[in-house]
Design a protein around this motif. Structure first.
Motif, PDB file in Angstrom:
ATOM      1  N   HIS A 296      -2.248   7.210   1.838  1.00 49.06           N
ATOM      2  CA  HIS A 296      -2.684   6.431   2.698  1.00 49.06           C
ATOM      3  C   HIS A 296      -2.508   4.830   2.932  1.00 49.06           C
ATOM      4  O   HIS A 296      -2.431   3.947   2.301  1.00 49.06           O
ATOM      5  CB  HIS A 296      -4.128   6.477   2.448  1.00 49.06           C
TER       6      HIS A 296
ATOM      7  N   HIS B 198     -10.669   6.154   1.844  1.00 44.12           N
ATOM      8  CA  HIS B 198     -12.090   5.545   2.190  1.00 44.12           C
ATOM      9  C   HIS B 198     -13.411   6.199   0.920  1.00 44.12           C
ATOM     10  O   HIS B 198     -13.680   6.972  -0.008  1.00 44.12           O
ATOM     11  CB  HIS B 198     -12.108   4.419   2.259  1.00 44.12           C
TER      12      HIS B 198
ATOM     13  N   ASP C 227      -3.461   1.833   0.902  1.00 43.80           N
ATOM     14  CA  ASP C 227      -3.793   1.005   1.872  1.00 43.80           C
ATOM     15  C   ASP C 227      -2.516   0.007   1.868  1.00 43.80           C
ATOM     16  O   ASP C 227      -3.818  -1.271   2.048  1.00 43.80           O
ATOM     17  CB  ASP C 227      -5.666   1.499   1.672  1.00 43.80           C
TER      18      ASP C 227
ATOM     19  N   HIS D 131      -0.616   1.446   5.604  1.00 43.71           N
ATOM     20  CA  HIS D 131      -0.940   0.646   7.331  1.00 43.71           C
ATOM     21  C   HIS D 131       0.439   0.392   7.119  1.00 43.71           C
ATOM     22  O   HIS D 131       0.732  -1.018   6.512  1.00 43.71           O
ATOM     23  CB  HIS D 131      -2.067   0.040   7.848  1.00 43.71           C
TER      24      HIS D 131
ATOM     25  N   HIS E 124     -10.133   7.237   8.950  1.00 41.92           N
ATOM     26  CA  HIS E 124     -11.126   5.948   8.133  1.00 41.92           C
ATOM     27  C   HIS E 124     -12.557   6.890   8.035  1.00 41.92           C
ATOM     28  O   HIS E 124     -13.066   6.779   9.289  1.00 41.92           O
ATOM     29  CB  HIS E 124     -11.060   4.588   8.179  1.00 41.92           C
TER      30      HIS E 124
HETATM   31 ZN    ZN Z   1      -5.902   2.358   6.008  1.00 46.60          ZN
END
Ligand code: ZN
Ligand code: GUN
Length: 436
Positions: free
Chosen positions: A74, A268, A319, A76, A229
């Motif tokens: 995960h 998460h 993340d 970005h 998420h």
């Molecule tokens: Zn994220």
């Protein structure tokens, strides 16, 4: 593609999940691995592999750990340039740092520049597969996949869909999110080593109509992953409750719109209700633990041991850039520290498994990446186990392989990553000692 190669070192071969068998019995250490045509052909002693492939080039990484490349489940990538932005919790952090940065990705040149930078950074950290959110601009997905493809990487990504709760320049609509995602699936899903994840950002930035449209798209493309998420921060959960008064809980905002399934990845998932835990386990959906993010933006303590006991598959992730590192070593250390705070000492084998085989399982790619075994794709890293003086002096006392590895988990960074192979091709060599 490189010819046959033999890599020597402590070749880490997981044979079972260290959450299902005694951790120290979950892996064998072999002396060498034979790579041919982009895949692992065999593991064993150097002599036996030499006999099998006398023509193979030999790379000696003795005393290094030869591991599967790390799998970061995960991230970005568009947040690369805003990593380590100070002082905010999730919702304000999104407003102040993330959305303005993501706006820049309407410029395809900027998207390309950051994609290049992102893969330079992650490969230097030994990460060979990531599952990334892009921005709402299709050009950000093009930039990511084009760069991953050029580097021969196995990678997952999707256009982040948002039709409310974000600045206008980042918002799509239910229809355009469907159409753009579908066009990207047709262009990229299954191309070389790439696969598409349908990507609603999270419930606060999608109307029920958009969630419904993306649920329909997933039903039409069930072999795609779906990433989003879930229950990251308490304020976020309150917002979801107010936006979706009919929903039984946060997960239900996805479930009610066809966005709960075995190929779903829920980032998460810290503050889960009993029903949510039961449903995730029932459908076999994965939750993705992002420990440096959870402490950095103050989200809470993920109870890994409890989720494993619930029967929920767990992946591990940086993340980036809510997370504060590109390194899966640093991420393992943070997972260890959070587990300590929830009452468990995770074994080094469990941490390493999460960063490789466990994340590969969450991405439904266990048959391709995440372990070193015949037939697996040859995404490999050579990790020096004495990469800094502080690590070296502790490593020198080690009495077994896991005690030798643990200081690198807790204190290591990209300096420990001495070589990286992507699909059998060596792409990185940093200060390797005595290697041709
Ligand atoms: Zn994220
Ligand atoms: N929730 C929705 N968007 C994001 C994001 O970009 N980062 C994190 N950590 N949580 C999110």
């Amino acid at each position: 593609m490189a010819g046959a190669q033999i890599i020597t070192g402590h070749v880490l071969c997981f044979t079972a999940s260290p959450f299902e068998v005694p951790a120290a019995e979950s892996a064998r250490i072999e002396e060498a691995v034979l790579v041919r045509d982009g895949s692992v052909a065999d593991v064993g002693t150097l002599d036996s592999l030499r006999q099998a492939a006398p023509e193979a080039e030999i790379h000696r990484f003795d005393k290094h750990l030869i591991s599967p490349g790390f799998v970061d489940a995960h991230v970005h990538y568009p947040q690369t340039a805003i990593i380590a932005s100070w002082g905010k919790r999730l919702l304000d952090w999104l407003e102040q740092y993330t959305f303005p940065e993501e706006m820049k990705f309407q410029d395809p040149d900027y998207a390309r520049q950051i994609a290049v930078r992102y893969f330079d950074l992650t490969l230097a950290n030994g990460t060979t597969t990531v599952a990334s959110f892009c921005t709402s601009h299709p050009a950000s997905v093009e930039a990511f996949f084009a760069e991953a493809q050029a580097r021969g990487l196995r990678a997952v990504a999707g256009k982040t869909c948002m039709d409310c709760g974000a600045p206008k320049g980042l918002c799509d609509t239910a229809q355009s999110a469907y159409d753009d995602s579908k066009a990207l699936i047709e262009r990229w899903h299954g191309a070389d080593r790439l696969s598409y994840a349908i990507t609603p950002r999270f419930s606060p930035t999608s109307t029920p109509e958009q969630l419904e449209a993306l649920g329909a798209l997933w039903a039409a493309h069930p072999d795609c992953l779906m990433q989003t998420h879930l229950s990251e921060q308490k304020e976020e959960i309150l917002k979801v409750v107010s936006l979706f008064p009919e929903a039984r809980d946060y997960l239900d905002t996805y479930e009610a719109h066809g966005l709960l399934g075995a190929r779903g990845l829920y980032g998460h998932a810290i503050h889960l209700e009993p029903r949510e835990r039961a449903r995730l386990a029932e459908v076999g959906a994965s939750v993705i633990h992002c420990p440096t993010s959870n402490t950095f933006i103050g989200s809470g303590l993920f109870d890994l041991t409890a989720r494993v006991a619930d029967g929920i598959p767990v992946g591990l992730a940086t993340d980036t850039g809510g997370g504060s590192s590109f390194s899966m070593l640093r991420t393992m250390a943070a997972a260890y520290e959070i587990a300590q705070l929830t009452g468990t000492a995770l074994h080094p084998a469990q941490l390493w498994w999460l960063a490789t085989a466990g994340s590969a399982r969450a991405l439904h790619m266990s048959d391709k990446i995440g372990t070193v075994a015949p037939g697996m794709e040859a995404d490999l890293v050579a990790i020096e186990l004495a990469s800094t003086p502080g690590i070296a002096q502790r490593n020198a006392r080690a009495e077994n392989i896991w005690e030798a590895v643990f200081p690198t988990i807790m204190m290591g960074d990209d300096r420990a990553v001495k070589a990286v192979w992507v699909g059998g091709d060596k792409v990185l060599k940093l200060n390797a000692k005595g290697n041709g």
